[in-house]
Each structure stands twice: as C-alpha cells, then as structure tokens.
Design a protein around this motif. Structure first.
Motif, PDB file in Angstrom:
ATOM      1  N   ARG A  72       0.791  -1.244  -0.244  1.00 51.87           N
ATOM      2  CA  ARG A  72      -0.335  -0.225  -0.434  1.00 51.87           C
ATOM      3  C   ARG A  72       0.659   1.096  -0.054  1.00 51.87           C
ATOM      4  N   LEU A  73       0.628   2.405  -0.597  1.00 47.84           N
ATOM      5  CA  LEU A  73       0.627   3.703  -0.437  1.00 47.84           C
ATOM      6  C   LEU A  73       0.312   4.932   0.022  1.00 47.84           C
ATOM      7  N   ASP A  74       0.568   5.707   0.880  1.00 48.89           N
ATOM      8  CA  ASP A  74       0.389   6.770   1.247  1.00 48.89           C
ATOM      9  C   ASP A  74       0.099   8.115  -0.269  1.00 48.89           C
ATOM     10  N   PRO A  75      -0.951   8.716   0.103  1.00 46.40           N
ATOM     11  CA  PRO A  75      -1.151   9.480  -0.795  1.00 46.40           C
ATOM     12  C   PRO A  75       0.067  10.410  -1.449  1.00 46.40           C
ATOM     13  N   LYS A  76       0.842  10.782  -0.212  1.00 51.25           N
ATOM     14  CA  LYS A  76       2.241  11.789  -0.324  1.00 51.25           C
ATOM     15  C   LYS A  76       3.370  10.680  -1.584  1.00 51.25           C
ATOM     16  N   ASP A  77       3.208   9.103  -0.425  1.00 52.55           N
ATOM     17  CA  ASP A  77       3.996   7.992  -1.275  1.00 52.55           C
ATOM     18  C   ASP A  77       3.623   8.036  -3.054  1.00 52.55           C
ATOM     19  N   VAL A  78       2.490   8.446  -3.193  1.00 50.98           N
ATOM     20  CA  VAL A  78       1.918   8.243  -4.710  1.00 50.98           C
ATOM     21  C   VAL A  78       2.525   9.257  -5.437  1.00 50.98           C
ATOM     22  N   HIS A  79       1.239  10.638  -5.145  1.00 55.79           N
ATOM     23  CA  HIS A  79       2.857  11.546  -6.249  1.00 55.79           C
ATOM     24  C   HIS A  79       3.922  12.116  -5.594  1.00 55.79           C
ATOM     25  N   GLY A  80       4.308  11.784  -3.993  1.00 58.57           N
ATOM     26  CA  GLY A  80       5.475  12.931  -3.287  1.00 58.57           C
ATOM     27  C   GLY A  80       6.679  13.254  -4.858  1.00 58.57           C
ATOM     28  N   TRP A  81       7.144  11.914  -5.392  1.00 58.95           N
ATOM     29  CA  TRP A  81       7.919  12.444  -6.131  1.00 58.95           C
ATOM     30  C   TRP A  81       8.561  12.848  -7.018  1.00 58.95           C
ATOM     31  N   GLN A  82       6.730  13.536  -7.698  1.00 56.46           N
ATOM     32  CA  GLN A  82       7.002  14.081  -8.784  1.00 56.46           C
ATOM     33  C   GLN A  82       7.893  15.408  -7.851  1.00 56.46           C
ATOM     34  N   ALA A  83       7.257  15.862  -6.856  1.00 58.13           N
ATOM     35  CA  ALA A  83       8.385  17.623  -6.499  1.00 58.13           C
ATOM     36  C   ALA A  83       9.963  16.705  -6.593  1.00 58.13           C
ATOM     37  N   THR A 634      -2.088  17.817   7.906  1.00 56.70           N
ATOM     38  CA  THR A 634      -3.047  17.424   6.939  1.00 56.70           C
ATOM     39  C   THR A 634      -2.560  15.587   6.188  1.00 56.70           C
ATOM     40  N   VAL A 635      -3.261  15.092   5.930  1.00 55.44           N
ATOM     41  CA  VAL A 635      -2.715  13.960   5.132  1.00 55.44           C
ATOM     42  C   VAL A 635      -2.266  14.317   4.081  1.00 55.44           C
ATOM     43  N   TRP A 636      -2.211  15.410   3.598  1.00 55.88           N
ATOM     44  CA  TRP A 636      -1.744  16.019   1.720  1.00 55.88           C
ATOM     45  C   TRP A 636      -0.640  16.680   2.287  1.00 55.88           C
ATOM     46  N   GLN A 637      -0.446  17.261   3.214  1.00 58.73           N
ATOM     47  CA  GLN A 637       0.941  17.499   3.120  1.00 58.73           C
ATOM     48  C   GLN A 637       1.536  17.249   3.841  1.00 58.73           C
ATOM     49  N   PHE A 638       3.448  17.666   3.774  1.00 51.35           N
ATOM     50  CA  PHE A 638       4.618  17.163   4.882  1.00 51.35           C
ATOM     51  C   PHE A 638       5.229  18.307   5.744  1.00 51.35           C
ATOM     52  N   HIS A 639       5.400  18.167   6.488  1.00 45.50           N
ATOM     53  CA  HIS A 639       6.321  19.566   8.067  1.00 45.50           C
ATOM     54  C   HIS A 639       5.387  20.571   6.619  1.00 45.50           C
ATOM     55  N   THR A 640       6.767  21.401   6.549  1.00 43.09           N
ATOM     56  CA  THR A 640       6.223  22.735   5.962  1.00 43.09           C
ATOM     57  C   THR A 640       6.277  22.439   4.423  1.00 43.09           C
ATOM     58  N   ARG A 641       5.665  21.615   3.574  1.00 43.08           N
ATOM     59  CA  ARG A 641       5.204  21.565   2.431  1.00 43.08           C
ATOM     60  C   ARG A 641       6.603  21.359   0.984  1.00 43.08           C
ATOM     61  N   THR A 642       7.759  21.796   1.850  1.00 42.06           N
ATOM     62  CA  THR A 642       8.888  22.194   0.582  1.00 42.06           C
ATOM     63  C   THR A 642       9.003  21.231  -0.252  1.00 42.06           C
ATOM     64  N   LYS A 643       8.346  19.483  -0.094  1.00 43.57           N
ATOM     65  CA  LYS A 643       8.006  18.723  -1.655  1.00 43.57           C
ATOM     66  C   LYS A 643       6.987  18.677  -2.195  1.00 43.57           C
ATOM     67  N   THR A 644       5.661  18.663  -1.327  1.00 42.51           N
ATOM     68  CA  THR A 644       4.753  18.069  -1.316  1.00 42.51           C
ATOM     69  C   THR A 644       3.983  19.451  -1.600  1.00 42.51           C
ATOM     70  N   GLY A 645       4.152  20.694  -1.393  1.00 42.61           N
ATOM     71  CA  GLY A 645       3.232  21.964  -2.053  1.00 42.61           C
ATOM     72  C   GLY A 645       4.078  22.493  -3.353  1.00 42.61           C
ATOM     73  N   ARG A 646       4.557  21.156  -4.015  1.00 48.10           N
ATOM     74  CA  ARG A 646       4.805  21.775  -5.179  1.00 48.10           C
ATOM     75  C   ARG A 646       4.349  20.330  -6.316  1.00 48.10           C
ATOM     76  N   VAL A 647       3.321  19.499  -5.476  1.00 48.74           N
ATOM     77  CA  VAL A 647       2.535  18.969  -6.162  1.00 48.74           C
ATOM     78  C   VAL A 647       1.686  18.881  -6.388  1.00 48.74           C
TER      79      VAL A 647
END
Length: 740
Positions: A72-83, A634-647
């Motif tokens: 299984r993958l967390d939503p950030k696992d699924v998409h976070g690599w795009q950053a 929130t499940v959709w972001q991680f820490h200060t969004r350095t990566k997830t805010g760019r996805v």
C-alpha cells in the motif's frame, strides 16, 4: 473535512491472520526498471519501488513483500516523487555577496564554510538537522561534530516532533527503542490512540487498523484528541480532552485500573519498580476531579478505563497530541505505565508505539545526530564515552559529555545571544517550523551569525543564508533509514540529481576532508567514502548496543522486506535495558527535568513506573485571549510543504491554511463557514478561512505546514522540561472576523 478517501479500498482480516496484500501503483509512463526504496514523506516507512525511465522517475508502486505496508501507498507516496523534477530545484551553490544570494562553485562555497569554521571555537558552531536525511548522513555528521570539532551543539527538527518519544522510552525502559511492532495491529483486541491522528500522519498504518476493524472480531478503539479527526469518528470511545490536561487524564485512568484490580500484580512485582510511588500520585485523581480538569464527561472516562482494563491484548500509539502539549514526557510515560501495570509488553498484540513524526527520526537518535551519544550510549557514563573514544581513536575529552547535549531550543537561544556564531541547517525549514517565528527571523538575521543551509529547494530559511548548498534527495542517493517500529529499509539511488546537487553524505565527507579531521594516530578521522562504507562504520559503532545493526547488511536489505533491529518485539522476557552499566540515562525528574546522578540510579533490569502530578499549563486562555490554539497536520501535506507543496495532486486538496472552529464559537463570533478570520496571540497574528467542525468548543486548530499565514507566528517558545520538545499546542488566542 477530508475531500476524498486517501485510504483506498478495505481488505478485512481476522485477528492472528497476516495483513492481506494490496499493491498500489501510480505511473505516468511505463518504467524501464524498478529501484528499491521506502517512503520519505511520513514516518510509517512504507516499502516502495521507484519506476525509472532513462534518468527520470516516472512512477511508484508499493512493495508487496514489505512487512510495513504490504504494497500500500500513502497519498504522499503516490504523488510526492513528482517534486524531484520541479523546475525550481537548487542546482548550484549560492553565496551571499553584497546582500544578495548569487551562484558560485562548490569550491568557493565549501571554502567559505571551512574558513568560517576554522575562525571559530567548537562551542561557537552549531548544527541543526532534519528527520529526513539517511542513517549514513547522520552518523557522519555525528562523528564530525563530536569527534572532529568537539561541539555539543547538535540537534534537529526531530526535537519538534519525536524528542518526547525518546525521552519516554528512556525513562521507562532504560534506553530508546520501540517495544512494539506494527504487526501488533494484527493481534490486538484494543487500540488506544493517545493524541495520535494516525489517519493523517501515517495513512498506511491507519489502513491496517481499518482493515482489522472491518474484519471479524474487530479491536475496540479509544481516541484521545480535542478534534473530531477521522480517528475520533471511527473510535468506539472518543475523549475530546481539554488541551494541556493529558497527564490528569492518564493519572485518573491508572487510578481506576489499580482500584478495580485491572492490573497484573505478578508482572508488576517481577518486572517493575516504583509501584508504591505511582499509586500514591494517582490516588489523588478520582474521576470527578479528572472530569473537571479535562472538561470530559465522567461516563466517558469510565468507559475508556473499561476498554483499557478489559483488553487482553492492548496496543497503544502516542504522537503529537501528547508530545507537543503540556507535561509531554510525563504523559507519554504514563502510557508506558499503563502497559507495565497490565503486563502488556513484549507479546503479539500487546505493545506500545511511542511514534515518530518524521521518516528517519529514529536514525537521528540512534546515531547521535540529535545530540545524544551514538548507539544509545549514556553521555553521563564514562565507560560509554571511553568506548566511543576508542572506536574513533580520539581523546575522551574531545567528545562532549560534560553536560547534557544541547537541545535545539537551546541552540537557537545561544544563536540569539551570540555565543553560537555559525549554524549549519540541513534538510529543514525552521523559518516556518519553529515556534514564535518573529523571534526565529530575528535570530537568522543577526549579522554575526554565519548561516549555512543545505536543502533541495529555496525555502523561507534559505533567504537568510550566507551559503546555500544544493542537496540531492530521495531517489537520487543511496542510504538506509529506520521507521518507528525499528524497520530498516534500503533506499537505492535511482536517478542522478539535477545540475551540481550533491548527496548530503558527500557534502559532509567533503567538509570533513577539507577540515582535515584526524584521529590520535594522525589518520583521517572519517575513513568511509560512500553510503555502504559509512553504514559499515555505523555497524561497528552500534555493535553490542540495543540498536545493533551488525546482522542487517545491505545485501539482506536488497530485494525483499525491510528488517527490524532487535527482533519483532523488545522485552519479550520482561528484562529491560535499565541496568546502570547499560542504560542510556540515569533518569530525570519528570516535573523539572533535573538530571539524576549515577549514584541515585537503581536500575536492575526492571522497568521504571514513574509518575508526577498534573500542573496547569504555562499559558491558559483568559479574558484577552480566551481560546486555545492547537496546531497539526493534514494527510495531503508534509512539514513545511517543501516537496508536497510543489505537487499539484497533493496541493489541490490542501493548497492553503485554514482554521477550524466549533459551531458554537463561530456563532458567538458571527463567523460563517468560509469567512476569513483573524487569529491573534501575544506573539503575532494570521488570517485564514474558517471551517466549522466538531472540534471541542473553545479550541482553534490551524495546520502548521504553510509559510504564508504560518501557524507558528502564534506559538510560544516554551518546551517540556524533560524532552525539551516545544509546546505547539498551548497558545492562548483570540479570534474575530477579518476586517471587523
């Protein structure tokens, strides 16, 4: 409300059965090859394969064989690599010239750092790192700091999220290291979540819990949280506790268990010490008093005690609702007490997980990058320091051990006072994540503070840097990292980093070589040259200690599941790491944090039952600031969004900050759902749209991820006396409609 279901379809299973596999996958092109890794955007440690085409990451899939996620993958696992491929990656070093950051070469950037380091005394240099680098990076940094420079000023942003986990484990069991295992979900009949919104912080672990709950003989569930989180909505008993009163609740629950005989007296006698003092303390917390302090219905407290007391196999998890609140370590220790009183340690389904907030937080603690001594050694035990000195072949006096390691909040205070004059920040964004951000900006702006920032993107913190070093990230370097249940994963390099970006390990090795750190024989202090040789050096350091990695090799980690150090569970024989010659600490007084000397240590292999009284929080609502602020995730972001805010796929679910209010509070303030409100504390103010929801009345929630209108403009610089973790969930605030 969460806009869609991030936990996917259910695969129900019965107690004692293995968790069924469910392989999640997301690719944008068909990969030419798959490369092994694990998640770096939450602390669960999901096993992942990276899909690669050419020199590009084109997707991910869950590793079906992995013990942590079973595909299984967390939503950030699924998409976070795009950053990784974001066009604003840092690709060349930057240095400050005439007040502006300009591009330069690596030799110029590193020469500036070495020149400044050489001008300063060791006590004028500090390091502030992350919970997102790799084990090999941390160990190298620890050796540089402790044996090369000899500075005690080293910690990380793990102080903000996981320090209380370590402190509570040391206090109760003698050393760090989680007693439990994620597989305890497969066997338990009761799950208690203490301030742990697992649904949004470790989504895959929540999937596992939900699958058990949808199968036959589902475990009962208790949630302690002032918010109506997904966990609270799922739980059989939800206690919406008044923030800052966790310890009073725990003392009251322990009193009920003891009074009603829901404890294992034979286990207590054989495997613990301190029962008399604990009983004396908790006896002052009858249900009526606890209900008044915590603002909870007495019936809810009674029902929670019945769940805990009737459990045959109890699993507890603890996170930020306890760690970032008042009397954090004492409250987390009380959860350990609960398990010790019930004999719920070291067997399938019966365990405690003092969770981590970041993916490699465990490694900062193991290797000493959090300031402790590597290998869970005791800084106050001369034989432990002597062992390290022999391992590194340096003088014992070089290794800082004359006082407790300098914790992060003290490092920042020293920088504020001017005694730390160089601060190297790696992989973190304190200009958003630390409390009282106006103060943090003032510190970073000091003209006498030389600031080095090592990161992958421009951040709010790089704006203050004198030197910026472009780092490689997940998928662009090789190394290992360890999750909250001690599972070690290998992350292989899949693609080349962009431009001139370098792996964190290579940056630290370059610094060590340029500083020409030497051992007593005149040989180079740092003898390794790549990730695998750094790992081998760490294996030698960890040998014979609780976190012994000698049996976990790169070869064993390749191709299959991650592996746990220490076995599936710790303390299966009821013998704990408390013996004076082995323990990581001689203990601290829970109410003051005062260090206990070795002469007062009574460790003999039994666990410690430790208790202290509840005291009111240092900042409480009043006439001027009548509401309580809690921050979170929130499940959709991680820490200060350095990566997830760019996805885009993650950002569209939670693109900007919001504030949660109870409907009754909103009504009294004439605030409607979606109205922009102004939240003010004695330290600052932000504005954000309101969401009316099931949070407890009088409480305000703001996610901390966002640099714009940052929650930490409001929070205060106060920390737990034992773990030194900041109290992010205790600010008094006032709220009004913006513009009114």
């Amino acid at each position: 409300m969460i806009p869609s279901d991030p936990w996917g379809v259910r695969t129900p299973y019965a107690p004692g059965q293995p968790w069924p596999a469910r392989v999640d996958r997301h690719t944008v092109e068909e990969p030419e090859r798959w490369v092994q890794t694990a998640s770096l955007l939450h602390s669960n440690g999901d096993g992942i394969d990276i899909g690669v085409r050419g020199n590009r990451i084109v997707g991910v899939r869950g590793r079906e064989s992995d013990r942590v996620n079973r595909g299984r993958l967390d939503p950030k696992d699924v998409h976070g690599w795009q950053a990784n491929a974001s066009p604003d990656r840092l690709t060349r070093p930057l240095v400050r010239r005439d007040g502006k950051l300009v591009e330069t070469g690596w030799d110029d950037a590193m020469s500036r750092i070495v020149r400044r380091s050489s001008e300063l005394k060791p006590l004028e240099i500090g390091f502030y790192t992350s919970g997102q680098l790799f084990l090999e990076d941390y160990y190298t940094l620890a050796v540089i700091g402790k044996a090369g420079l000899g500075t005690p000023h080293m910690d990380g942003n793990t102080r903000l999220c996981t320090a209380t986990s370590a402190a509570a484990l040391k206090a109760s069991f003698g050393t760090d290291g989680q007693p439990g295992s994620y597989t305890d979900v497969d066997h338990c009949d009761t799950i208690a979540l203490w301030g742990h919104n697992v649904a949004e912080t470790q989504a895959v672990l929540w999937m596992r819990m939900l699958d058990r709950r949808r199968g036959s003989s589902p475990p009962a569930m208790l949630a302690v949280d002032p918010r109506e989180t997904p966990v609270a909505r799922e739980a059989d008993v939800h206690l919406p506790i008044r923030p800052g009163t966790n310890l009073a609740l725990m003392n009251g629950l322990l009193r009920i268990l003891l009074r009603r005989g829901w404890v294992d007296r034979s286990y207590i006698t054989a495997h613990t010490q301190g029962i008399d003092d604990l009983e004396r303390v908790v006896d002052a917390y009858p249900v009526a008093r606890v209900a008044e302090i915590c603002d909870l219905p007495p019936a809810g407290i009674e029902r929670a005690a019945e769940l805990l007391g009737g459990a045959k196999r109890l699993l507890s998890t603890v996170l930020q609702g306890f760690y970032q609140s008042h009397q954090a370590t004492a409250s987390a220790v009380a959860v350990n007490n609960l398990h010790l009183l019930r004999g719920m340690i070291g067997r399938p389904g019966a365990g405690v997980l003092q969770m981590n907030g970041q993916p490699t937080a465990e490694n900062t603690r193991e290797t000493g990058a959090d300031g402790d001594l590597p290998g869970f050694r005791n800084w106050d035990n001369p034989s432990h320091v002597r062992d390290l000195a022999a391992l590194w072949n340096v003088d014992m006096a070089t290794i800082p051990h004359w006082a407790p390691p300098t914790h992060a909040m003290q490092i920042w205070r020293y920088a504020e006072q001017g005694s730390i004059r160089m601060l190297w920040i790696s992989g973190t964004n304190p200009a958003v994540s630390l409390p009282d951000l106006a103060r943090v900006r003032r510190i970073l702006s000091r003209p006498d503070l030389f600031v080095v920032v090592q990161d992958i993107f421009p951040t709010a913190t790089t704006e203050f840097a004198d030197v910026v070093l472009p780092a490689a990230t997940w998928g662009e370097k090789t190394g290992t990292f360890t999750n909250a249940d001690r599972t070690v994963h290998l992350s292989e390099k899949a693609v080349e980093p962009p431009g001139e970006a370098r792996a964190d390990l290579d940056i630290f090795l370059d610094y060590a070589a340029r500083m020409d750190f030497r051992d007593n024989a005149g040989a180079p202090l740092v003898t390794w040259h790549d990730a695998e040789s750094a790992y081998a050096a760490w294996q030698r350091c960890s040998a014979g200690r609780p976190c012994d990695y000698t049996g976990i090799t790169y070869d064993k980690l390749r191709g299959g599941s991650g592996l746990q150090w220490g076995g599936e569970r710790l303390y299966t024989d009821g013998v704990f790491n408390t013996r004076s010659g082995y323990c990581e600490t001689y203990g601290q007084e829970l109410s003051t944090g005062a260090e206990r000397p070795a002469s007062e240590h009574s460790g003999d292999g039994r666990a410690f039952l430790l208790a202290t009284d509840y005291r009111p929080a240092p900042e409480v609502p009043g006439a001027e600031y009548p509401m309580r602020l809690v921050t979170g995730r929130t499940v959709w972001q991680f820490h200060t969004r350095t990566k997830t805010g760019r996805v885009p796929e993650l950002d569209r679910h939670a693109p900007s900050v919001w504030v949660e209010l109870h409907e009754s509070d909103a009504g009294a303030l004439r605030i409607a759902d979606g109205d922009v409100v102004r939240i003010e504390s004695p330290r600052g103010a932000i504005e954000a749209p309101a969401r009316l929801c099931g949070i407890r009345p009088g409480t305000v929630f703001v996610p901390f991820h966002y640099a714009e209108q940052a929650a930490n403009e409001l929070t205060r610089t106060t920390w737990d006396p034992v773990s030194k973790q900041p109290m992010f969930k205790l600010a008094a605030v006032r709220v009004r409609k913006a513009g009114s």
